[in-house]
Scaffold this motif. Structure first.
Motif, mmCIF file in Angstrom:
data_model
loop_
_atom_site.group_PDB
_atom_site.id
_atom_site.type_symbol
_atom_site.label_atom_id
_atom_site.label_comp_id
_atom_site.label_asym_id
_atom_site.label_seq_id
_atom_site.Cartn_x
_atom_site.Cartn_y
_atom_site.Cartn_z
ATOM 1 N N LYS A 268 0.830 -1.213 0.000
ATOM 2 C CA LYS A 268 0.000 0.000 0.000
ATOM 3 C C LYS A 268 0.861 1.257 0.000
ATOM 4 C CE LYS A 268 -2.810 -1.272 3.422
ATOM 5 N NZ LYS A 268 -3.932 -1.211 4.396
ATOM 6 N N LYS B 76 -8.264 10.268 -0.924
ATOM 7 C CA LYS B 76 -8.574 10.320 -2.349
ATOM 8 C C LYS B 76 -7.912 9.204 -3.151
ATOM 9 C CE LYS B 76 -9.093 15.368 -2.377
ATOM 10 N NZ LYS B 76 -8.548 16.640 -2.928
ATOM 11 N N TYR B 77 -7.016 8.471 -2.526
ATOM 12 C CA TYR B 77 -6.319 7.398 -3.225
ATOM 13 C C TYR B 77 -7.319 6.364 -3.756
ATOM 14 C CZ TYR B 77 -2.312 9.370 -0.724
ATOM 15 O OH TYR B 77 -1.351 10.226 -0.220
ATOM 16 N N LYS B 78 -8.425 6.195 -3.031
ATOM 17 C CA LYS B 78 -9.454 5.222 -3.435
ATOM 18 C C LYS B 78 -9.976 5.495 -4.843
ATOM 19 C CE LYS B 78 -11.350 4.652 1.254
ATOM 20 N NZ LYS B 78 -12.558 4.865 2.077
ATOM 21 N N TYR C 42 -8.629 6.181 -7.494
ATOM 22 C CA TYR C 42 -7.798 5.706 -8.604
ATOM 23 C C TYR C 42 -7.673 4.184 -8.633
ATOM 24 C CZ TYR C 42 -6.547 10.598 -9.045
ATOM 25 O OH TYR C 42 -6.600 11.968 -9.218
ATOM 26 N N LEU D 112 0.877 6.974 -6.701
ATOM 27 C CA LEU D 112 -0.205 7.903 -7.042
ATOM 28 C C LEU D 112 0.187 9.345 -6.734
ATOM 29 C CD1 LEU D 112 -3.307 5.834 -5.846
ATOM 30 C CD2 LEU D 112 -2.639 6.329 -8.213
ATOM 31 N N GLU D 113 0.981 9.558 -5.694
ATOM 32 C CA GLU D 113 1.456 10.910 -5.368
ATOM 33 C C GLU D 113 2.404 11.428 -6.449
ATOM 34 O OE1 GLU D 113 1.166 10.188 -0.534
ATOM 35 O OE2 GLU D 113 3.124 10.197 -1.545
ATOM 36 N N ARG E 177 -0.811 14.711 0.841
ATOM 37 C CA ARG E 177 0.422 13.998 1.140
ATOM 38 C C ARG E 177 0.887 14.339 2.552
ATOM 39 N NH1 ARG E 177 5.217 14.950 -2.913
ATOM 40 N NH2 ARG E 177 3.583 14.276 -4.338
ATOM 41 N N ILE F 196 -7.834 1.672 2.295
ATOM 42 C CA ILE F 196 -7.114 2.728 1.579
ATOM 43 C C ILE F 196 -7.648 4.081 2.032
ATOM 44 C CG2 ILE F 196 -6.662 3.765 -0.690
ATOM 45 C CD1 ILE F 196 -5.146 1.187 -0.263
ATOM 46 N N TYR G 75 0.442 4.228 -2.635
ATOM 47 C CA TYR G 75 0.283 5.630 -2.233
ATOM 48 C C TYR G 75 1.357 6.509 -2.894
ATOM 49 C CZ TYR G 75 -2.827 4.219 1.652
ATOM 50 O OH TYR G 75 -3.856 3.731 2.416
ATOM 51 N N PHE H 256 -2.624 15.355 -4.898
ATOM 52 C CA PHE H 256 -2.234 14.904 -3.567
ATOM 53 C C PHE H 256 -1.315 15.881 -2.836
ATOM 54 C CE2 PHE H 256 -3.328 10.942 -5.815
ATOM 55 C CZ PHE H 256 -4.258 10.430 -4.928
#
Length: 430
Positions: free
Chosen positions: A132, A355-357, A359, A139-140, A151, A352, A136, A147
């Motif tokens: 994970k 906002k990561y969810k 994607y 995606l950042e 972040r 999760i 994370y 993010f």
């Protein structure tokens, strides 16, 4: 000074991890896989950056395995981790020489990111923490504007202690079954190939159906699995031995531990189909519930864990040179596998944050099948979907079909995806 300390860093393998490098090979890879399906194609360069950034947070993964006189051990790996496009079957043996000496391997294909992890490094629950972190970080890097305000420094609290040795009871007596298990019969697929079939299940509907039987999701799915094996394999080959399903147990739920190393045990559901009159599903699920209740207690879990620790800490075993251990362990490991029909590992919800969810489509978990356990099963859930995965070296998918049809007949929404090793199951299942 920091670089000098890293070069000197080493640690012993935990009690479970000791056996894996001795037993591992092309037939018994002892590798599991975690995958994430994103809603966009993967940028391989950013993914490689993300992996190496995540390693700075999880330095216990930045190791290579070395050979000692009595046991293998882990030491600091100064090389960068590499990322490659997925070309091989899942859960294959990881050759450190082609992987910069790492005990995990990150690959990608289109919108999917995989991490294959050698079990000597960690277990599924701790492995998911590291995975994970990679997701994370990726995606950042891919969406810095999205993010920039989200972040945050994710506070990581873990250690690498051997929680087995810390928590076991020297006086606890063993509780292992002496009965060998029914082994799945049938022709195998070509050497080296692995069939992966994913059944994507509506989680809310599955919960409701499980409640009708007063069962947990794991108990219910274990029952469906036993019923499917009974109907499509056991009856055809007139099985006599019990169908035995190994269920890994996260020991952090029972003992205080923040270790990132292995810390799991197992229970074995032992279904004597004839002796216990288990020819209907309602009988099977009632039996499974009672078996879970009797075995999933602190006392029984302590017995299983402690008996395994006693073997690993036995002085007579400790002083045997590694080369002799290899021969003895490989012979005993093959024999031990005959006490299980299959394994079902459910690591539960992949939580999760933020906002990561947005994607992420889904998560998958896969475990390597073996010459004796020809089918293995695993599952994990994300949002309102659970993915139940069959990995198999059998040349038919009758058990997988029966499992799918059983759920569909109970009005549970299920979708099928596969890696296409066998005939396209999504076209075959009606």
């Amino acid at each position: 000074m920091k670089k000098k300390q890293e070069k000197l860093y080493w640690r012993r393998l935990d009690n479970s991890a000791k056996i894996f490098p001795i037993a591992a090979g092309k037939k018994y890879s002892t590798v599991f896989r975690l995958s994430v399906l994103l809603k966009e194609k993967v940028d391989s360069k950013l993914l490689e950056q993300a992996v190496n950034i995540a390693l700075e947070q999880y330095k216990s993964f930045k190791v290579r395995m070395k050979t000692g006189f009595f046991w293998y051990y882990l030491e600091y790996n100064p090389k960068k981790a590499i990322v490659e496009e997925e070309k091989e079957y899942p859960c294959k043996y990881i050759n450190p020489k082609t992987n910069n000496n790492y005990l995990f391997k990150v690959t990608y294909f289109e919108n999917k990111i995989n991490i294959d992890i050698f079990h000597s490094l960690t277990d599924g629950n701790s492995g998911s923490m590291f995975f994970k972190e990679i997701v994370y970080t990726y995606l950042e890097l891919k969406h810095p504007d999205v993010f920039k305000n989200e972040r945050v420094a994710r506070k990581l609290e873990y250690n690498t202690e051997d929680s087995y040795v810390k928590n076991y009871d020297k006086k606890a007596k063993g509780n292992a079954s002496v009965k060998k298990a029914y082994a799945l019969k049938g022709r195998k697929i070509r050497l080296g190939a692995i069939s992966a079939i994913h059944e994507i299940i509506d989680l809310n509907q599955l919960k409701e159906e499980s409640k009708k039987y007063g069962a947990t999701i794991t108990q219910y799915l274990t029952s469906v699995l036993i019923y499917s094996i009974y109907e499509e394999n056991y009856k055809k080959y007139r099985g006599k031995k019990p169908i035995k399903v190994c269920i890994p147990v996260n020991l952090k739920k029972y003992f205080p531990s923040k270790t990132i190393s292995n810390f799991f045990s197992y229970i074995t559901v032992e279904a004597n189909m004839g002796k216990n009159n288990l020819d209907r599903f309602d009988q099977i699920v009632e039996f499974v519930k009672n078996d879970f209740k009797s075995k999933l207690t602190e006392e029984e879990i302590m017995k299983t864990m402690s008996s395994n620790v006693k073997i690993g800490t036995n002085f007579a075993i400790k002083i045997v040179p590694l080369e002799i251990k290899k021969l003895l362990v490989r012979l005993s490991y093959i024999e031990i596998r005959k006490y299980t029909t299959t394994t079902f590992s459910n690591i539960g919800r992949m939580g999760i944050i933020g906002k990561y969810k947005d994607y992420i489509e889904n998560f998958l978990k896969l475990i390597a099948p073996e010459p004796v356990e020809k089918i293995k099963c695993s599952s994990c859930s994300f949002e309102n979907k659970m993915v139940f995965t069959f990995t198999s070296i059998l040349n038919d998918n009758k058990i997988e079909k029966r499992f799918f049809n059983f759920l569909k007949e109970r009005n549970i929404d299920v979708q099928i995806e596969s890696n296409g090793v066998l005939d396209d199951i999504s076209k075959e299942i009606k």
